[in-house]
Design a protein around this motif. Structure first.
Motif, PDB file in Angstrom:
ATOM      1  N   GLY A 110       0.793  -1.235   0.000  1.00 59.61           N
ATOM      2  CA  GLY A 110       0.000   0.000   0.000  1.00 59.61           C
ATOM      3  C   GLY A 110       0.819   1.277   0.000  1.00 59.61           C
ATOM      4  N   MET A 125       3.617   5.913  -8.502  1.00 61.15           N
ATOM      5  CA  MET A 125       2.481   6.104  -7.592  1.00 61.15           C
ATOM      6  C   MET A 125       2.674   5.232  -6.356  1.00 61.15           C
ATOM      7  SD  MET A 125      -0.705   5.966 -10.365  1.00 61.15           S
ATOM      8  CE  MET A 125      -1.959   6.759  -9.362  1.00 61.15           C
ATOM      9  N   TRP A 128      -1.223   1.827  -3.079  1.00 61.07           N
ATOM     10  CA  TRP A 128      -2.685   1.952  -2.947  1.00 61.07           C
ATOM     11  C   TRP A 128      -3.265   2.832  -4.046  1.00 61.07           C
ATOM     12  CZ3 TRP A 128      -6.995   0.132  -0.868  1.00 61.07           C
ATOM     13  CH2 TRP A 128      -8.095   0.971  -0.717  1.00 61.07           C
ATOM     14  N   ASP A 129      -2.640   3.981  -4.277  1.00 55.42           N
ATOM     15  CA  ASP A 129      -3.122   4.882  -5.329  1.00 55.42           C
ATOM     16  C   ASP A 129      -3.027   4.217  -6.703  1.00 55.42           C
ATOM     17  OD1 ASP A 129      -3.689   6.964  -3.581  1.00 55.42           O
ATOM     18  OD2 ASP A 129      -1.695   7.860  -3.774  1.00 55.42           O
ATOM     19  N   ILE A 132      -5.999   1.781  -6.892  1.00 57.52           N
ATOM     20  CA  ILE A 132      -7.332   2.390  -6.878  1.00 57.52           C
ATOM     21  C   ILE A 132      -7.523   3.420  -7.996  1.00 57.52           C
ATOM     22  CG2 ILE A 132      -8.905   3.848  -5.505  1.00 57.52           C
ATOM     23  CD1 ILE A 132      -8.782   1.033  -4.445  1.00 57.52           C
ATOM     24  N   HIS A 133      -6.466   4.176  -8.313  1.00 63.75           N
ATOM     25  CA  HIS A 133      -6.641   5.289  -9.258  1.00 63.75           C
ATOM     26  C   HIS A 133      -5.995   5.069 -10.620  1.00 63.75           C
ATOM     27  CE1 HIS A 133      -8.590   7.503  -6.147  1.00 63.75           C
ATOM     28  NE2 HIS A 133      -7.537   7.484  -5.375  1.00 63.75           N
ATOM     29  N   PHE A 134      -5.331   3.930 -10.800  1.00 65.90           N
ATOM     30  CA  PHE A 134      -4.748   3.661 -12.113  1.00 65.90           C
ATOM     31  C   PHE A 134      -5.166   2.287 -12.644  1.00 65.90           C
ATOM     32  CE2 PHE A 134      -1.637   2.488 -15.263  1.00 65.90           C
ATOM     33  CZ  PHE A 134      -1.455   3.662 -15.979  1.00 65.90           C
TER      34      PHE A 134
ATOM     35  N   MET B   1      -5.785   2.815   3.306  1.00 68.55           N
ATOM     36  CA  MET B   1      -6.493   1.641   2.790  1.00 68.55           C
ATOM     37  C   MET B   1      -7.762   1.385   3.586  1.00 68.55           C
ATOM     38  SD  MET B   1      -3.198  -0.702   2.131  1.00 68.55           S
ATOM     39  CE  MET B   1      -2.383   0.159   3.468  1.00 68.55           C
ATOM     40  N   TYR B 140     -17.501   3.095 -13.062  1.00 72.11           N
ATOM     41  CA  TYR B 140     -16.554   3.172 -14.180  1.00 72.11           C
ATOM     42  C   TYR B 140     -17.209   2.786 -15.503  1.00 72.11           C
ATOM     43  CZ  TYR B 140     -12.579   4.165 -11.171  1.00 72.11           C
ATOM     44  OH  TYR B 140     -11.697   4.764 -10.304  1.00 72.11           O
ATOM     45  N   LEU B 163      -8.926   9.283 -16.892  1.00 67.64           N
ATOM     46  CA  LEU B 163      -8.356   9.034 -15.559  1.00 67.64           C
ATOM     47  C   LEU B 163      -8.482  10.263 -14.659  1.00 67.64           C
ATOM     48  CD1 LEU B 163      -5.100   7.028 -16.397  1.00 67.64           C
ATOM     49  CD2 LEU B 163      -7.241   6.134 -15.444  1.00 67.64           C
ATOM     50  N   ILE B 166      -5.331  12.133 -11.167  1.00 69.00           N
ATOM     51  CA  ILE B 166      -4.876  11.085 -10.248  1.00 69.00           C
ATOM     52  C   ILE B 166      -3.511  11.453  -9.650  1.00 69.00           C
ATOM     53  CG2 ILE B 166      -6.181   9.283 -11.425  1.00 69.00           C
ATOM     54  CD1 ILE B 166      -3.607   8.398 -12.803  1.00 69.00           C
ATOM     55  N   PRO B 167      -3.222  10.926  -8.459  1.00 72.28           N
ATOM     56  CA  PRO B 167      -1.958  11.251  -7.786  1.00 72.28           C
ATOM     57  C   PRO B 167      -0.784  10.484  -8.380  1.00 72.28           C
ATOM     58  CG  PRO B 167      -3.277   9.788  -6.411  1.00 72.28           C
ATOM     59  CD  PRO B 167      -4.085  10.061  -7.649  1.00 72.28           C
TER      60      PRO B 167
END
Lengths: 171, 171
Positions: A110, A125, A128-129, A132-134, B1, B140, B163, B166-167
């Motif tokens: 994570g 990244m 976790w990101d 979840i985000h990619f 998380m 999504y 996307l 995103i970070p």
């Protein structure tokens, strides 16, 4: 509520759903006397990827995403599938690979920085990101676009086919 | 998380991305002298939902999903948007609602049974499964299908637009 629990069942349910959707596409092609290659080469706009590539990338998001989180080098697949049967094999191979990964390694990822190729550049990244985000949005993007291409071709599938065998009780 | 961490930033990033995509659609319509209503009424197949409905459902997945996990009755929206501006308002309203929810309530919902309407029936899932295997894939799906409809209409958007913010660090 662990990383592996957000990743592994999602890939398994999603890829099995994709395999079942491709089976329906095959039956549709047979019934309507359509060359299945036409479906594999259908795209929603000239500079979008065709169905075969959408399926390959959906597999790669599952394969590469879970491998990187587990700290394993993902195997490279050839991207040479030209038939529905070959795409089914690609999906099955991806599912089998994902099952070999150590869930506890994924759970521990994570906070780890994940570095991954992004075209000619590199993306970085937090684990976790990244998941979840990619990985998840990309995975669902290519799943949904595969579905959308086949719906656009007239294949009779519905939202339940997209969601697949989710753990739901319907009353 | 945590559950809220898998849900809230995802909805915020995804809905802001959708708003930006609709802005590009508006600019495209203006440049090409297309009535924006044509875009809102475009669908990929006659029995699929058109763009406006895809956007409404993407909002509802975020609104209803996060509300049910937080143990709050989701507000009902009218589904009467007929312009891009009205869809932008719907997205903004959804984002504002999601921000009112108590993240700690969502975090505590992983094992709780969530019951939700499913057409004329009811679905029942564990909170975690509901988020990971129902709300996120549906969210999504409608985001990607909105994107696919606009790509199909020739709007110049790419994966980065899908996307959103995103970070990620790109080098």
């Amino acid at each position: 509520m662990t990383m592996s629990n957000a990743a592994l069942p999602t890939f398994e349910i999603g890829l099995n759903a994709l395999a079942a959707i491709l089976n329906k596409a095959e039956a549709h092609a047979k019934a309507k006397k359509i060359d299945p290659a036409v479906l594999l080469n259908t795209r929603l706009f000239p500079d979008m990827f065709a169905l075969a590539r959408q399926v390959q990338i959906a597999c790669d998001q599952a394969k590469n995403g879970s491998a990187r989180l587990a700290g394993v080098d993902p195997p490279r697949y050839e991207d040479n599938e030209t038939t529905l049967l070959e795409l089914q094999t690609r999906i099955a191979k991806t599912l089998a690979f994902v099952k070999t990964l150590d869930a506890s390694k994924i759970d521990a990822s994570g906070e780890r920085e994940i570095t991954f190729p992004l075209g000619p550049k590199k993306g970085q990244m937090r684990g976790w990101d990244y998941l979840i985000h990619f990985v998840l949005p990309n995975f669902y993007f290519h799943l949904a676009t595969s579905y959308d291409i086949l719906r656009h071709c007239g294949v009779e599938i519905g939202k339940q086919d997209f969601l697949g065998a989710i753990p739901i009780k319907i009353t």
